[in-house]
Scaffold this active site. Sequence first.
Site, PDB file in Angstrom:
ATOM      1  N   LYS A   1      33.604  47.020  44.798  1.00 50.07           N
ATOM      2  CA  LYS A   1      34.583  46.349  45.652  1.00 50.07           C
ATOM      3  C   LYS A   1      33.836  45.619  46.761  1.00 50.07           C
ATOM      4  O   LYS A   1      33.164  46.239  47.582  1.00 50.07           O
ATOM      5  CB  LYS A   1      35.535  47.387  46.239  1.00 50.07           C
ATOM      6  CG  LYS A   1      36.606  46.796  47.119  1.00 50.07           C
ATOM      7  CD  LYS A   1      37.599  47.857  47.544  1.00 50.07           C
ATOM      8  CE  LYS A   1      38.681  47.284  48.436  1.00 50.07           C
ATOM      9  NZ  LYS A   1      39.604  48.333  48.891  1.00 50.07           N
TER      10      LYS A   1
ATOM     11  N   LYS B   1      36.292  44.042  41.863  1.00 53.52           N
ATOM     12  CA  LYS B   1      37.273  43.411  42.739  1.00 53.52           C
ATOM     13  C   LYS B   1      36.580  42.626  43.836  1.00 53.52           C
ATOM     14  O   LYS B   1      35.688  43.183  44.457  1.00 53.52           O
ATOM     15  CB  LYS B   1      38.097  44.549  43.337  1.00 53.52           C
ATOM     16  CG  LYS B   1      39.157  44.135  44.281  1.00 53.52           C
ATOM     17  CD  LYS B   1      39.852  45.352  44.811  1.00 53.52           C
ATOM     18  CE  LYS B   1      40.773  44.894  45.919  1.00 53.52           C
ATOM     19  NZ  LYS B   1      41.087  45.931  46.829  1.00 53.52           N
TER      20      LYS B   1
END
Length: 325
Positions: A195, A248
Amino acid sequence: MELKFARHRRLRTTDSMRALVRETQLHPEDFVYPIFVVEGEDKRNAVSSMPGVFQVSLDHLNAEMQELKDLGIKSVMVFGVPDHKDAVGSEAYHDHGIVQKAISQIKEFFPELVVIADTCLCQYTDHGHCGIVENGKILNDPTLDLLARTAVSQAKAGADIIAPSNMMDGFVAAIRHGLDENGFEDIPVMSYAVKYSSAFYGPFREAAHSTPQFGDRKTYQMDPANRLEAMREAESDIQEGADFLIVKPALSYLDIIRDVKNNLNVPVVAYNVSGEYAMVKAAAANGWIDEKSLVLEMFTGMKRAGADLIITYYSKDAARWLKEQ
Ligand code: PBG
């Protein structure tokens, strides 16, 4: 002189011919629909930076789930937006918190839907950070215990998958341990392993009321410039027991999706985040792009890059468009 060259166009002559040789397919079950649940009654608050996305109260939740079911979508990711926030994010691990109520309601009425719980503290803390804060620092180890408690309370409420997104080191180990200790050894962990600290999360923070009140998330989320670090994150999450890995955001990180897919043998999930959604919506509203073709092309690209699943606010539209084709 006779020219010699390959005739690639032979396989592109008609729709049917192209369908025969297509390497990547999209299906409604590829999509995970994120939903924001708020407290109160009869709420369906539009999120201004994400046209088509609403924060809904529990009395509107079943209608949303019915729509997903009718479209052939099999999974939903639930984000709670509580009224009450405090320094330690108590509502995140309250047995009757908003996200726990939403999860148990969905499982009661739609047992066949796979309910994924986002496990983080930032929507629940008054400072908006994903961990406990002391003297302006985000503490790692004391946060782990709260995350494990959150995951267990979500599993108790009926969550089918726990998806920790807070990027503390050791969060998968702590959550796996907590789940196992409480009899939830069959509940998988879908880790937001990779992330990045990204400007693409802006609109989400409006939807989830989770903007950090000071500083940024750069001491825990990753530097967008790094690729090897992504592999270190992904590998340690696998060692700690992750069953799925999320990358992400998605669009600016397709190379990372491919790296993770090539190097680790678990399902890879791409998160098509709020800013990616907002950009496309804005261009579509201006009539600058063909929204349907562009969105399906984006998702084809994510799958071609190696994503097995795509978390996206476009899930319903995409499933509808696939049906029309
Ligand atoms: C919570 C969380 C965030 C997103 C998913 N889970 C926000 C953040 O880390 O600031 C972003 C999702 C999106 O932008 O669509 N930690």
